[in-house]
Write an enzyme that holds these catalytic residues in place. Sequence first.
Site, PDB file in Angstrom:
ATOM      1  N   ASN A   1       9.731 -49.863   0.453  1.00  0.00           N
ATOM      2  CA  ASN A   1       9.573 -51.320   0.547  1.00  0.00           C
ATOM      3  C   ASN A   1       9.875 -51.771   1.967  1.00  0.00           C
ATOM      4  O   ASN A   1      10.162 -50.953   2.844  1.00  0.00           O
ATOM      5  CB  ASN A   1      10.487 -52.014  -0.467  1.00  0.00           C
ATOM      6  CG  ASN A   1      11.934 -51.648  -0.238  1.00  0.00           C
ATOM      7  OD1 ASN A   1      12.519 -51.984   0.788  1.00  0.00           O
ATOM      8  ND2 ASN A   1      12.523 -50.916  -1.169  1.00  0.00           N
TER       9      ASN A   1
ATOM     10  N   ASP B   1      13.035 -49.057  -8.157  1.00  0.00           N
ATOM     11  CA  ASP B   1      13.303 -49.017  -9.592  1.00  0.00           C
ATOM     12  C   ASP B   1      12.701 -47.767 -10.229  1.00  0.00           C
ATOM     13  O   ASP B   1      13.146 -47.331 -11.279  1.00  0.00           O
ATOM     14  CB  ASP B   1      12.723 -50.275 -10.260  1.00  0.00           C
ATOM     15  CG  ASP B   1      13.500 -51.512  -9.843  1.00  0.00           C
ATOM     16  OD1 ASP B   1      14.745 -51.416  -9.729  1.00  0.00           O
ATOM     17  OD2 ASP B   1      12.882 -52.573  -9.593  1.00  0.00           O
TER      18      ASP B   1
ATOM     19  N   LYS C   1       1.459 -30.776   0.369  1.00  0.00           N
ATOM     20  CA  LYS C   1       0.746 -32.029   0.658  1.00  0.00           C
ATOM     21  C   LYS C   1      -0.441 -32.176  -0.299  1.00  0.00           C
ATOM     22  O   LYS C   1      -1.242 -31.235  -0.433  1.00  0.00           O
ATOM     23  CB  LYS C   1       0.265 -32.007   2.116  1.00  0.00           C
ATOM     24  CG  LYS C   1      -0.315 -33.313   2.553  1.00  0.00           C
ATOM     25  CD  LYS C   1      -0.778 -33.256   3.994  1.00  0.00           C
ATOM     26  CE  LYS C   1      -1.623 -34.473   4.283  1.00  0.00           C
ATOM     27  NZ  LYS C   1      -2.405 -34.340   5.493  1.00  0.00           N
TER      28      LYS C   1
ATOM     29  N   PHE D   1      22.404 -58.524  -4.741  1.00  0.00           N
ATOM     30  CA  PHE D   1      21.403 -59.399  -4.145  1.00  0.00           C
ATOM     31  C   PHE D   1      20.205 -59.391  -5.085  1.00  0.00           C
ATOM     32  O   PHE D   1      19.951 -58.371  -5.744  1.00  0.00           O
ATOM     33  CB  PHE D   1      20.986 -58.888  -2.762  1.00  0.00           C
ATOM     34  CG  PHE D   1      21.808 -59.465  -1.629  1.00  0.00           C
ATOM     35  CD1 PHE D   1      23.160 -59.176  -1.524  1.00  0.00           C
ATOM     36  CD2 PHE D   1      21.219 -60.314  -0.697  1.00  0.00           C
ATOM     37  CE1 PHE D   1      23.921 -59.719  -0.499  1.00  0.00           C
ATOM     38  CE2 PHE D   1      21.974 -60.869   0.330  1.00  0.00           C
ATOM     39  CZ  PHE D   1      23.326 -60.569   0.433  1.00  0.00           C
TER      40      PHE D   1
ATOM     41  N   LYS E   1      20.031 -60.972 -13.901  1.00  0.00           N
ATOM     42  CA  LYS E   1      20.604 -59.785 -13.234  1.00  0.00           C
ATOM     43  C   LYS E   1      22.129 -59.905 -13.150  1.00  0.00           C
ATOM     44  O   LYS E   1      22.849 -58.933 -13.342  1.00  0.00           O
ATOM     45  CB  LYS E   1      20.011 -59.624 -11.832  1.00  0.00           C
ATOM     46  CG  LYS E   1      18.580 -59.098 -11.882  1.00  0.00           C
ATOM     47  CD  LYS E   1      17.907 -59.033 -10.524  1.00  0.00           C
ATOM     48  CE  LYS E   1      16.457 -58.637 -10.713  1.00  0.00           C
ATOM     49  NZ  LYS E   1      15.615 -58.832  -9.543  1.00  0.00           N
TER      50      LYS E   1
ATOM     51  N   LYS F   1      24.002 -56.944 -15.128  1.00  0.00           N
ATOM     52  CA  LYS F   1      24.708 -55.957 -14.299  1.00  0.00           C
ATOM     53  C   LYS F   1      26.196 -56.289 -14.178  1.00  0.00           C
ATOM     54  O   LYS F   1      26.905 -55.670 -13.393  1.00  0.00           O
ATOM     55  CB  LYS F   1      24.038 -55.892 -12.920  1.00  0.00           C
ATOM     56  CG  LYS F   1      22.545 -55.534 -12.997  1.00  0.00           C
ATOM     57  CD  LYS F   1      21.913 -55.362 -11.629  1.00  0.00           C
ATOM     58  CE  LYS F   1      20.402 -55.259 -11.746  1.00  0.00           C
ATOM     59  NZ  LYS F   1      19.801 -54.399 -10.747  1.00  0.00           N
TER      60      LYS F   1
END
Length: 395
Positions: free
Chosen positions: A203, A271, A281, A316, A330, A334
């Site tokens: 990301n 995730d 490869k 976050f 969340k 959590k």
Amino acid sequence: MSNFLIFVTGGIAAYKIPNLCRLLIKAGHNVKVGMTENATKFITPLTFESLTKNRVYIDDFLTDVEPDSIDHIDLIEWADKIIVAPCTANTISKIANGIGDNLVTSSMLVVKSKPVYIFPSMNTNMYENPFVQENIAKLRKLGYFVFEPDEGELACKTEGKGRLIEPEEIFNIVVEEKLKGVKFLVTLGPTKEGIDPVRFISNYSSGKMGYNIAKYIKDNGGEVFVVAGDVCLDLSPFSYVKIRSAEEMYNEVISRFSEYDILIMTAAVADYRVKNISDKKIKKNDETLLLELVKNKDILYEVSKVKNEKQVVVGFAAETDDLINNAMEKLNRKKLDMIVVNDVSRSDIGFGADENEVTIFLKNGENIRLSKQSKYLIAKHVVDVAYNILREKNE
Ligand code: PMT
């Protein structure tokens, strides 16, 4: 040990600043001084040069600059913390309005995400002048720390607000050691989930948010250990370990967590991971390629199972829609003490940006909105709130 850059402007209270330099140096910090031309009429640069053993910077255009250095840029780059004391009404107003017509004010235009402490000193009427007050409010809104002057007899033989606060007090403010003895574990950056030896899924996290959190902790005397994804940041000021995958981050966090008071997870953890990572490869033989993904462990959820009552855990939430509901879900699932939600659909904040705009949600239902500001200042608020929760829990 920090690098303190002190800007002295033209006020009678400039005589107090050598004492401030002495206190900082005695505490093991490095000090450099920059002055306006007017300040040199109140105190000589030689005093500061002798005390700090560093050249004193006065005017960009008058000093013999080395050809490859530009004073106002190099100075700000060098500094960890910037102090303007005494700060005149003139300099306050110039800084607040982006005027850079001497070394001090042009340097201030370079500051991006470093703490700036401004200590005004002037006649009471000047201090109370609506333009000056408006400029102070503007600076505070932008994240500068502007402190109230003391009341008492002023150089102009009047009584009132405007005296520069004493060097010992300035010292206590700028050498904040409030986090001394507190141990923080901070994660930052992206995880990378391998596909084959040369490809991965990841990301856009740059690690800047977590870096600023770690920096603020260190600047304030806290102990910090960083678990970092693959980022292009210089992590040498911290103790750290670098990881690649979410599984590696999980192992590092879980094995260390019990030793820390506060965990702050800014890392953008994948995730899912690829079920079967190819050891060769992958060739482009087919028109389509299907990757089967399996769920990674949720690090924060696993932490919640081993967390004790005195530890604080901060998550976050990177959201693109329905920010509040997603963040609250969340926070509860959590079992976090607080969650910091940012809108990652915006390019001016969140991933990769130097600034952020967030809302902090607490377990007790309270929320704190922080307008768009540097990631360092966001970090300050986040860490301060987490630290207050820790204090309440341990009272
Ligand atoms: O790094 P920058 O470029 O400065 O950008 C900052 C940021 C946008 C990455 C940061 O501000 C941020 O939002 N970080 C959280 C990213 C994220 O993974 O959000 P999430 O909503 O998917 O996860 C919620 C929380 O669970 C996060 O604290 C995350 O670290 C944690 N998590 C996620 C997945 C997982 N498997 N385990 C986790 O513990």
